[in-house]
Design a protein around this motif. Structure first.
Motif, short mmCIF file in Angstrom:
data_model
loop_
_atom_site.label_atom_id
_atom_site.label_comp_id
_atom_site.label_asym_id
_atom_site.label_seq_id
_atom_site.Cartn_x
_atom_site.Cartn_y
_atom_site.Cartn_z
N ALA A 517 20.76 35.33 50.77
CA ALA A 517 21.37 35.23 51.91
C ALA A 517 20.97 34.04 52.82
CB ALA A 517 21.59 36.64 52.39
N GLU A 518 21.77 33.51 53.30
CA GLU A 518 21.15 32.25 54.09
C GLU A 518 21.34 32.39 55.70
OE1 GLU A 518 23.47 28.59 53.59
OE2 GLU A 518 25.36 29.57 53.17
N GLY A 519 20.33 31.80 56.50
CA GLY A 519 20.57 31.87 57.92
C GLY A 519 19.96 32.97 58.54
N LEU A 520 20.24 33.08 59.78
CA LEU A 520 19.47 34.01 60.84
C LEU A 520 20.86 34.91 61.51
CD1 LEU A 520 17.11 35.24 62.18
CD2 LEU A 520 17.51 33.48 63.89
N PRO A 521 21.05 35.85 60.95
CA PRO A 521 22.43 36.53 61.67
C PRO A 521 22.20 37.31 62.97
CG PRO A 521 21.21 38.03 59.98
CD PRO A 521 20.48 36.67 59.89
N ILE A 522 22.96 37.00 63.73
CA ILE A 522 22.95 37.77 65.09
C ILE A 522 23.63 39.13 65.14
CG2 ILE A 522 23.38 37.36 67.69
CD1 ILE A 522 23.66 34.49 66.91
N ILE A 543 23.29 31.72 62.17
CA ILE A 543 22.74 30.39 62.51
C ILE A 543 22.16 30.03 61.13
CG2 ILE A 543 20.92 29.22 63.82
CD1 ILE A 543 21.20 31.39 65.93
N LEU A 544 22.58 28.68 60.73
CA LEU A 544 22.19 28.16 59.66
C LEU A 544 21.06 26.97 59.97
CD1 LEU A 544 25.68 27.61 57.91
CD2 LEU A 544 24.00 29.59 57.51
N LYS A 545 21.40 26.17 60.87
CA LYS A 545 20.63 25.03 61.35
C LYS A 545 20.57 24.83 63.00
CE LYS A 545 21.18 21.91 57.09
NZ LYS A 545 21.73 20.52 56.84
N ALA A 546 19.43 24.54 63.34
CA ALA A 546 19.00 24.31 64.77
C ALA A 546 18.62 22.81 64.72
CB ALA A 546 18.56 25.35 65.47
N GLY A 548 18.88 20.12 63.32
CA GLY A 548 18.94 19.71 61.78
C GLY A 548 18.00 20.38 60.94
N GLN A 549 17.18 21.33 61.48
CA GLN A 549 16.39 22.16 60.58
C GLN A 549 16.87 23.43 60.20
OE1 GLN A 549 13.03 20.78 60.34
NE2 GLN A 549 14.02 19.15 61.52
N THR A 550 16.79 23.64 58.85
CA THR A 550 17.17 24.99 58.28
C THR A 550 16.36 26.12 58.94
OG1 THR A 550 17.53 23.68 56.31
CG2 THR A 550 17.36 26.07 56.10
N ILE A 551 17.56 27.02 59.38
CA ILE A 551 16.80 28.15 59.91
C ILE A 551 16.89 29.44 59.09
CG2 ILE A 551 17.26 29.88 61.86
CD1 ILE A 551 16.26 26.95 62.66
N THR A 552 16.18 30.22 58.80
CA THR A 552 15.93 31.30 57.91
C THR A 552 15.27 32.58 58.46
OG1 THR A 552 13.66 30.76 57.17
CG2 THR A 552 15.54 29.63 55.87
#
Length: 622
Positions: A517-522, A543-546, A548-552
């Motif tokens: 599962a990708e990203g950072l869930p709120i 959140i997937l990117k911030a 331009g950086q991939t957020i995990t």
């Protein structure tokens, strides 16, 4: 006719109360044949039972303000005559029962399940029976004035002793004068350790303080901890000038410490129930003492200085009060303050507590929108209330504990600076006018007491109008400065996006997220006014990117912010059930404060500031 009718009804009610007083006690017998599976067997004998008989479990508990469904944990209910003949009864609500035609003397038996050790529920296993009375015992409607007796069986079987404020009658029998006292008397059956001492009250009378601790500690640890509690008791006595007069001349701290416990403290008239999820007391004395400080202050403030809104306590539903900012909030302030006065909390640690109070009142949406009275009323939902759906408390609630604590801090500072008085003087005034004489108070009563102690009704009216009924906030920077304390931003010059409630790797209900599962869930509401809220991000977004950086995970998001400054903007790519999106977060400086001493801030402490601080924080025990 109207007046005559009312007088007649009052007379009838008075006669009924007198009749109850003359009736035989209602008798409970409690046994534990299946303690290993968290069950107790309880039999309630009701002599001289009323013709129309309803019995029930409570839905609220003394010291708790929200509703609790205690009725779910009783079963195998039977109603019989004294010789065992069954009597028909009907469950007319989840926790309310109606008994059919019956003789004068009946028995009601049931099985109680309990496996949650805290101040609200019941817990039963071979090591102990931890009983909060509303969670454990059914009761008969309309019989609340009758005396009550308890017989605790199987004590020798498990090696248990009884710790309670109930009156001992001998042979493992204990009594209460009425239902209200019974419900206010938590009881721990366990092989606890005891330490006790006498305190001579201001009137010269001797009272005993007991500390019972059910834990994996030796007696030396309990005795040493008792000496710490003794010092704290004297510091709290100094605030009011005297101890309350405890029933039967004793006050008992009923303490249970074990890793699987649920942390809690629950005040009662002549005892308090303290539960801590720690391995043991040894090595954790100050952590445990923190709860003692708060709960013991309640033996004055809330159990005797009593809000009229909670008197008498109704066990059939949630009890709402507009006064909890005082009952709980002022107690919160004093609990921490007295640990400092007693020498258990260093000043640098206490400044962190002060910062917490100030941030709660200055930097939460609830405190900005609602007065302390409204936040007190919200207790019916917030005070350990149980629900499974998400709420928006981050934006619509600020705890009356910290809200009231911040008000107490400001009032203390202002009384010292403007009147050469202290909050102790005010609390003593309220004690003498309300608590000592057991006269329940209203908020106008508290205002009148402030007017009396300051001899300035205008100040009292303004303070209550602005800070109790209203949402104005005191100038904490100015007030703390009087004690040589600096209120300053905690992260000046650093970029801040606001709080994100995330739990990396887990979904909303705590289940493990799917592999890959990708990203950072709120996971819950973002806070009004923060950069992330303004950018439109909220619960359910991932959140997937911030920038331009991939957020995990939270760290990868924080790393992006670390390279920024207030005023910078970052682009965020995120998704939710409506698809993929992009937004821009305009970063700001964090509004949160810290409190530090002049010395730590590199500033020169004046003699006036030093004297102010010492008068505030030094011991008052003579």
């Amino acid at each position: 006719m109207k007046k005559i009718f009312l007088i007649t009804v009052a007379a009838l009610l008075s006669t009924a109360a007198i009749a109850q007083d003359k009736q035989k006690p209602i008798y409970y017998s409690i046994s534990f044949p299946n303690a290993g599976h968290h069950e107790a067997e309880i039999v309630m004998t009701v002599p001289q039972a009323p013709t129309s008989l309803h019995f029930r479990m409570s839905r609220s508990s003394a010291g708790r303000y929200a509703t609790h469904e205690f009725g779910k944990n009783i079963y195998n209910i039977k109603v019989t005559t004294i010789d065992g003949t069954e009597i028909p009864f009907t469950q007319i609500e989840g926790d309310l029962y109606e008994v059919g035609q019956h003789p004068d003397n009946i028995k009601i038996s049931y099985t109680l399940f309990g496996n949650w050790t805290d101040g609200t529920y019941a817990s039963i296993d071979p090591s102990h029976a931890h009983l909060n009375m509303p969670a454990a015992f059914i009761w008969v409607l309309g019989q609340d004035k009758r005396p009550v007796k308890f017989e605790f069986n199987d004590l020798d079987k498990y090696g248990w002793k009884v710790s309670t404020q109930l009156k001992p009658e001998g042979a493992n029998v204990y009594s209460a004068p009425n239902l209200q006292y019974m419900m206010d008397s938590p009881t721990e059956l366990a092989n606890y350790k005891l330490t006790s001492w006498d305190v001579i009250n201001t009137d010269g009378k001797k009272q005993k303080i007991n500390v019972t601790i059910h834990s994996d500690d030796d007696q030396a640890t309990v005795d040493n901890f008792g000496k710490m509690v003794q010092k704290l008791v004297l510091e709290e006595k100094a605030v009011f000038g005297e101890l309350p007069t405890y029933d039967y001349g004793e006050y008992t701290f009923i303490t249970d410490v074990y890793p699987t416990d649920s942390g809690d403290g629950m005040e009662h008239r002549n005892s308090t129930c303290i539960v801590d999820p720690l391995d043991k007391v040894a090595g954790n004395e100050n952590n445990v003492l923190d709860i003692f400080a708060h709960e013991y202050f309640h033996s004055w403030n809330v159990k005797r200085i009593r809000p009229k809104s909670l008197e008498p306590f109704n066990f059939e539903h949630a009890n709402m009060s507009s006064e909890l900012w005082f009952a709980e909030g002022f107690t919160q302030y004093y609990g921490d303050l007295l640990l400092t006065r007693a020498g258990f909390t260093p000043l640098d640690d206490y400044t962190r507590t002060l910062a917490g109070l100030v941030n709660q009142v200055l930097n939460t949406p609830g405190a900005a929108k609602y007065p302390a009275t409204q936040m007190s009323r919200y207790s019916v939902f917030a005070d350990n209330g149980v629900s499974i759906d998400p709420n928006n408390n981050a934006n619509d609630f600020t705890s009356y504990y910290t809200y009231g604590g911040a008000i107490a801090l400001a009032l203390d500072m202002r009384l010292r600076g403007e009147f050469n008085l202290t909050l102790d003087d005010y609390m003593r005034q309220v004690w003498l006018n309300r608590g000592k004489v057991m006269k329940p108070y209203t908020i106008p009563d508290l205002q009148a007491d402030l007017a009396k102690v300051t001899n300035n009704p205008k100040f009292a009216a303004d303070f209550f109008k602005r800070y109790i009924y209203g949402t104005d906030k005191n100038n904490y920077e100015e007030l703390l400065n009087k004690a040589g304390l600096v209120l300053r931003k905690i992260q000046p010059g650093k970029a801040w996006a606001g709080s994100l409630a995330t739990n990396a790797g887990r979904g909303r209900s705590g289940q493990q997220r799917a592999a890959g599962a990708e990203g950072l869930p709120i996971l819950s509401s973002t806070i009004i006014g923060t950069p992330v809220y303004k950018a439109g991000l909220d619960a359910g977004d991932i959140i997937l990117k911030a920038d331009g950086q991939t957020i995990t995970d939270p760290k990868s998001f924080s790393d992006v912010l670390a390279a920024k400054k207030p005023g910078d903007k970052i682009t965020v790519d995120y998704k939710n059930r409506t698809g993929a999106h992009e937004t821009t977060i305009a970063l700001e400086e964090s509004p949160y404060f810290e409190v530090v001493t002049y010395e730590k801030a590199g500033k020169q402490l004046s003699k006036e500031q030093e004297a102010f601080r010492n008068n505030w924080l030094q011991s008052k025990v003579k």
